[in-house]
Design an enzyme around this catalytic site. Structure first.
Site, PDB file in Angstrom:
ATOM      1  N   ASP A   8     -13.609   5.664  -0.733  1.00 45.17           N
ATOM      2  CA  ASP A   8     -14.353   5.056   0.372  1.00 45.17           C
ATOM      3  C   ASP A   8     -15.418   5.989   0.949  1.00 45.17           C
ATOM      4  O   ASP A   8     -16.398   5.519   1.523  1.00 45.17           O
ATOM      5  CB  ASP A   8     -13.393   4.636   1.496  1.00 45.17           C
ATOM      6  CG  ASP A   8     -12.885   3.205   1.331  1.00 45.17           C
ATOM      7  OD1 ASP A   8     -13.107   2.610   0.255  1.00 45.17           O
ATOM      8  OD2 ASP A   8     -12.264   2.686   2.277  1.00 45.17           O
ATOM      9  N   TYR A  35       0.339 -13.619  -0.258  1.00 45.17           N
ATOM     10  CA  TYR A  35       1.064 -13.347  -1.510  1.00 45.17           C
ATOM     11  C   TYR A  35       2.361 -12.597  -1.232  1.00 45.17           C
ATOM     12  O   TYR A  35       2.558 -12.060  -0.135  1.00 45.17           O
ATOM     13  CB  TYR A  35       0.200 -12.591  -2.536  1.00 45.17           C
ATOM     14  CG  TYR A  35      -0.481 -11.319  -2.052  1.00 45.17           C
ATOM     15  CD1 TYR A  35       0.193 -10.109  -2.004  1.00 45.17           C
ATOM     16  CD2 TYR A  35      -1.820 -11.346  -1.674  1.00 45.17           C
ATOM     17  CE1 TYR A  35      -0.448  -8.951  -1.595  1.00 45.17           C
ATOM     18  CE2 TYR A  35      -2.468 -10.184  -1.255  1.00 45.17           C
ATOM     19  CZ  TYR A  35      -1.781  -8.987  -1.217  1.00 45.17           C
ATOM     20  OH  TYR A  35      -2.415  -7.842  -0.810  1.00 45.17           O
ATOM     21  N   ARG A  46       0.815  -1.219   0.000  1.00 49.86           N
ATOM     22  CA  ARG A  46       0.000   0.000   0.000  1.00 49.86           C
ATOM     23  C   ARG A  46       0.845   1.265   0.000  1.00 49.86           C
ATOM     24  O   ARG A  46       0.567   2.219  -0.704  1.00 49.86           O
ATOM     25  CB  ARG A  46      -0.783   0.077   1.316  1.00 49.86           C
ATOM     26  CG  ARG A  46      -2.121  -0.364   1.264  1.00 49.86           C
ATOM     27  CD  ARG A  46      -2.601  -0.623   2.671  1.00 49.86           C
ATOM     28  NE  ARG A  46      -3.655  -1.574   2.527  1.00 49.86           N
ATOM     29  CZ  ARG A  46      -4.899  -1.245   2.212  1.00 49.86           C
ATOM     30  NH1 ARG A  46      -5.264   0.000   2.104  1.00 49.86           N
ATOM     31  NH2 ARG A  46      -5.794  -2.172   2.030  1.00 49.86           N
TER      32      ARG A  46
HETATM   33  P1  FAD Z   1      -8.697   6.219   2.885  1.00 51.36           P
HETATM   34  O1  FAD Z   1      -7.565   5.339   2.553  1.00 51.36           O
HETATM   35  O2  FAD Z   1      -9.471   5.938   4.126  1.00 51.36           O
HETATM   36  O3  FAD Z   1      -8.125   7.702   2.948  1.00 51.36           O
HETATM   37  C1  FAD Z   1      -8.844   8.759   3.527  1.00 51.36           C
HETATM   38  C2  FAD Z   1      -7.851   9.865   3.849  1.00 51.36           C
HETATM   39  O4  FAD Z   1      -8.575  11.018   4.284  1.00 51.36           O
HETATM   40  C3  FAD Z   1      -6.893   9.494   4.983  1.00 51.36           C
HETATM   41  O5  FAD Z   1      -5.575   9.864   4.623  1.00 51.36           O
HETATM   42  C4  FAD Z   1      -7.422  10.288   6.170  1.00 51.36           C
HETATM   43  O6  FAD Z   1      -6.416  10.622   7.102  1.00 51.36           O
HETATM   44  C5  FAD Z   1      -7.982  11.516   5.468  1.00 51.36           C
HETATM   45  N1  FAD Z   1      -9.076  12.168   6.213  1.00 51.36           N
HETATM   46  C6  FAD Z   1     -10.129  11.565   6.806  1.00 51.36           C
HETATM   47  N2  FAD Z   1     -10.929  12.481   7.362  1.00 51.36           N
HETATM   48  C7  FAD Z   1     -10.376  13.690   7.107  1.00 51.36           C
HETATM   49  C8  FAD Z   1     -10.762  15.018   7.423  1.00 51.36           C
HETATM   50  N3  FAD Z   1     -11.855  15.279   8.141  1.00 51.36           N
HETATM   51  N4  FAD Z   1      -9.978  16.041   6.997  1.00 51.36           N
HETATM   52  C9  FAD Z   1      -8.856  15.781   6.261  1.00 51.36           C
HETATM   53  N5  FAD Z   1      -8.435  14.540   5.951  1.00 51.36           N
HETATM   54  C10 FAD Z   1      -9.196  13.505   6.351  1.00 51.36           C
HETATM   55  N6  FAD Z   1      -8.647  -2.412  -2.047  1.00 51.36           N
HETATM   56  C11 FAD Z   1      -8.131  -2.865  -3.226  1.00 51.36           C
HETATM   57  O7  FAD Z   1      -8.324  -2.218  -4.272  1.00 51.36           O
HETATM   58  N7  FAD Z   1      -7.406  -4.036  -3.278  1.00 51.36           N
HETATM   59  C12 FAD Z   1      -7.174  -4.786  -2.156  1.00 51.36           C
HETATM   60  O8  FAD Z   1      -6.521  -5.841  -2.231  1.00 51.36           O
HETATM   61  C13 FAD Z   1      -7.709  -4.339  -0.906  1.00 51.36           C
HETATM   62  N8  FAD Z   1      -7.497  -5.052   0.210  1.00 51.36           N
HETATM   63  C14 FAD Z   1      -8.001  -4.608   1.394  1.00 51.36           C
HETATM   64  C15 FAD Z   1      -7.773  -5.354   2.553  1.00 51.36           C
HETATM   65  C16 FAD Z   1      -8.290  -4.933   3.777  1.00 51.36           C
HETATM   66  C17 FAD Z   1      -8.069  -5.777   5.006  1.00 51.36           C
HETATM   67  C18 FAD Z   1      -9.029  -3.704   3.845  1.00 51.36           C
HETATM   68  C19 FAD Z   1      -9.583  -3.218   5.157  1.00 51.36           C
HETATM   69  C20 FAD Z   1      -9.255  -2.943   2.692  1.00 51.36           C
HETATM   70  C21 FAD Z   1      -8.754  -3.391   1.462  1.00 51.36           C
HETATM   71  N9  FAD Z   1      -8.960  -2.653   0.282  1.00 51.36           N
HETATM   72  C22 FAD Z   1      -8.457  -3.108  -0.900  1.00 51.36           C
HETATM   73  C23 FAD Z   1      -9.758  -1.397   0.300  1.00 51.36           C
HETATM   74  C24 FAD Z   1      -8.884  -0.148   0.286  1.00 51.36           C
HETATM   75  O9  FAD Z   1      -7.953  -0.211   1.329  1.00 51.36           O
HETATM   76  C25 FAD Z   1      -9.731   1.128   0.451  1.00 51.36           C
HETATM   77  O10 FAD Z   1     -10.898   1.035  -0.319  1.00 51.36           O
HETATM   78  C26 FAD Z   1      -8.938   2.361   0.001  1.00 51.36           C
HETATM   79  O11 FAD Z   1      -7.758   2.471   0.742  1.00 51.36           O
HETATM   80  C27 FAD Z   1      -9.787   3.624   0.142  1.00 51.36           C
HETATM   81  O12 FAD Z   1      -8.986   4.756  -0.166  1.00 51.36           O
HETATM   82  P2  FAD Z   1      -9.534   6.230   0.117  1.00 51.36           P
HETATM   83  O13 FAD Z   1      -8.434   7.148  -0.276  1.00 51.36           O
HETATM   84  O14 FAD Z   1     -10.877   6.428  -0.482  1.00 51.36           O
HETATM   85  O15 FAD Z   1      -9.771   6.277   1.694  1.00 51.36           O
END
Ligand code: FAD
Length: 423
Positions: free
Chosen positions: A293, A216, A109
């Protein structure tokens, strides 16, 4: 204001979703600022699987070679029964790459996050840390964010990529994360610590009653990534303190020796309770839009959460670019409408399929044996159930493929007594 210079787009959240969207928009010539609440940009956790619908986008971004250097291209993905260890079905990932034109990869990641962070720096994205956004407002000319420390910032458009507990989502839905009662333990460890023979050419998934185990290689085979997921009895009993390490060993007690060998290596100082949310079909409120997300947190069984977030940014940037004269203002209303026309339905399908896929993985008793028989009967080279995910990311609803190949209508059970086929 967080910074003096005006920008076109403010992105809240510097995870994989926020940074990849920032890069996608900046490479189209837009001025972009990312506001991240943490003091540093980074990712916790371990490995990520990224399917061809994501590596296709990395290629378009010119980032695929860098990703390949940091990740691993496994030769196969194999699903086995966690109790008896027997093989159920597999994907030949070299053939899959030929089929879809782009590889199936696994990558740490923090490596994928780092690729987007460097790409953002190269394209001049304004990257701000220590900025926690607590409120959002539409204005006459754009949108404004309010920060917890009293500052404010505004731009033509605000993209909220603030994850599962998104503040911005409250503008569009009155919902809460849904607990699955499952919890994930992870471990990313040097390969020498594996303590057993591991085939790093494989992404291996063992599925069992109320549990599964994924394994993996990472970083060119220097590291081993393991994920152990199980249903917490304490969660089912309504106890607040659920998913703790004492439940881990019990959950895998009846699994085959291969799985048992991996369990002692799991990190025991942190674990991830698994939540998703019900799909929502409205992601845009005026000049504020959800992404990643924040819009569609899935259960991870389809390994598409980060992939969908990356697709969101790619689709949005394509629609903005198509509605913008050279370096002039974009038709944001049109671009956001086009984004919202296509992405929520695709992500709804992934979210609901991930829930169903998880249930199938975790079956017990006769249902488990029936599942095993069906999976064993699948032809390794039959891609009809994954075309809708791994094919090119749709830019319009018309491009979105059907979820399943049409079922032939000449079978006896769809004929009426007069012998006519179901129309
Ligand atoms: P996040 O990664 O949650 O990022 C949100 C960001 O916003 C963070 O940096 C946080 O600090 C910031 N933030 C939050 N609130 C605020 C605020 N109020 N003000 C300013 N900043 C803020 N996905 C895949 O595609 N392949 C996989 O193999 C996979 N495996 C997974 C395995 C597990 C066990 C899990 C739990 C998830 C997995 N996922 C996988 C899903 C994936 O991890 C998430 O869907 C992805 O990381 C979402 O990214 P994002 O940037 O939308 O959200």
């Amino acid at each position: 204001r967080t910074s003096a210079s005006p920008v076109d787009v403010l992105i809240v959240g510097g995870g994989i979703g926020g940074l990849s969207a920032a890069f996608a928009l900046a490479r189209e010539g837009l001025r972009v600022r990312v506001l991240e609440r943490a003091d540093e940009f980074g990712e916790v956790g371990a490995g990520l699987q990224i399917a061809p619908n994501c590596t296709r986008i990395l290629h378009d971004y010119g980032l695929l070679d860098e990703a390949k250097d940091l990740g691993v291209l496994p030769g196969s993905m194999v699903m086995r029964d966690a109790v008896d260890g027997g093989e159920l079905t597999r994907l030949d990932l070299a053939d899959l790459e030929r089929e879809y034109g782009f590889p199936y990869m696994v990558i740490h990641r923090s490596d994928l996050h780092g690729i987007f962070l460097r790409a953002c720096r190269r394209t001049g994205v304004d990257l701000i840390t220590g900025a926690r956004v607590s409120g959002y407002e539409n204005t006459a000319t754009g949108a404004r964010v309010l920060l917890a420390d009293g500052r404010a910032d505004e731009a033509r458009v605000v993209i909220a990529a603030d994850g599962l507990h998104s503040v911005a989502r409250g503008l569009l839905a009155d919902d809460e994360p849904v607990s699955s009662s499952y919890v994930a333990y992870r471990a990313a460890i040097p390969i020498e610590q594996a303590g057993r023979e591991v085939d790093l050419g494989e992404v291996s998934v063992h599925v069992g009653p109320r549990c599964h185990f994924v394994c993996y290689g990472l970083r060119g085979g220097e590291m081993l990534n393991q994920v152990a997921v199980f249903q917490s009895p304490k969660a089912l009993a309504g106890e607040a303190d659920w998913g703790t390490p004492d439940e881990l060993d019990d959950a895998f007690a009846a699994t085959c020796p291969d799985v048992q060998a991996g369990i002692p290596l799991m990190w025991r100082d942190r674990w991830w309770r698994m939540f998703d949310r019900d799909p929502i079909m409205t992601w845009v409120d005026g000049n504020i839009a959800l992404l990643g997300d924040a819009a569609h947190p899935p259960l991870q069984y389809m390994a598409q959460g980060a992939v969908m977030a990356i697709e969101d940014g790619w689709v949005l940037a394509k629609h903005v670019a198509a509605r913008r004269a050279a370096n002039g203002p974009a038709d944001w209303q049109g671009a956001l409408a086009a984004y919202e026309a296509v992405r929520p339905e695709h992500c709804r399908r992934v979210l609901t399929t991930a829930r169903a896929w998880g249930e199938l993985w975790h079956l017990d008793g006769v249902a488990r044996l029936q599942r095993n028989a069906l999976l064993r009967a699948r032809d390794t080279y039959d891609y009809s159930f994954i075309d809708w995910i791994y094919g090119p990311t749709a830019l319009t609803p018309e491009e979105e493929p059907p979820m399943f190949a049409p079922i032939p209508l000449d079978s006896a059970d769809v004929r009426d007594p007069a012998g006519r086929s179901d129309p």
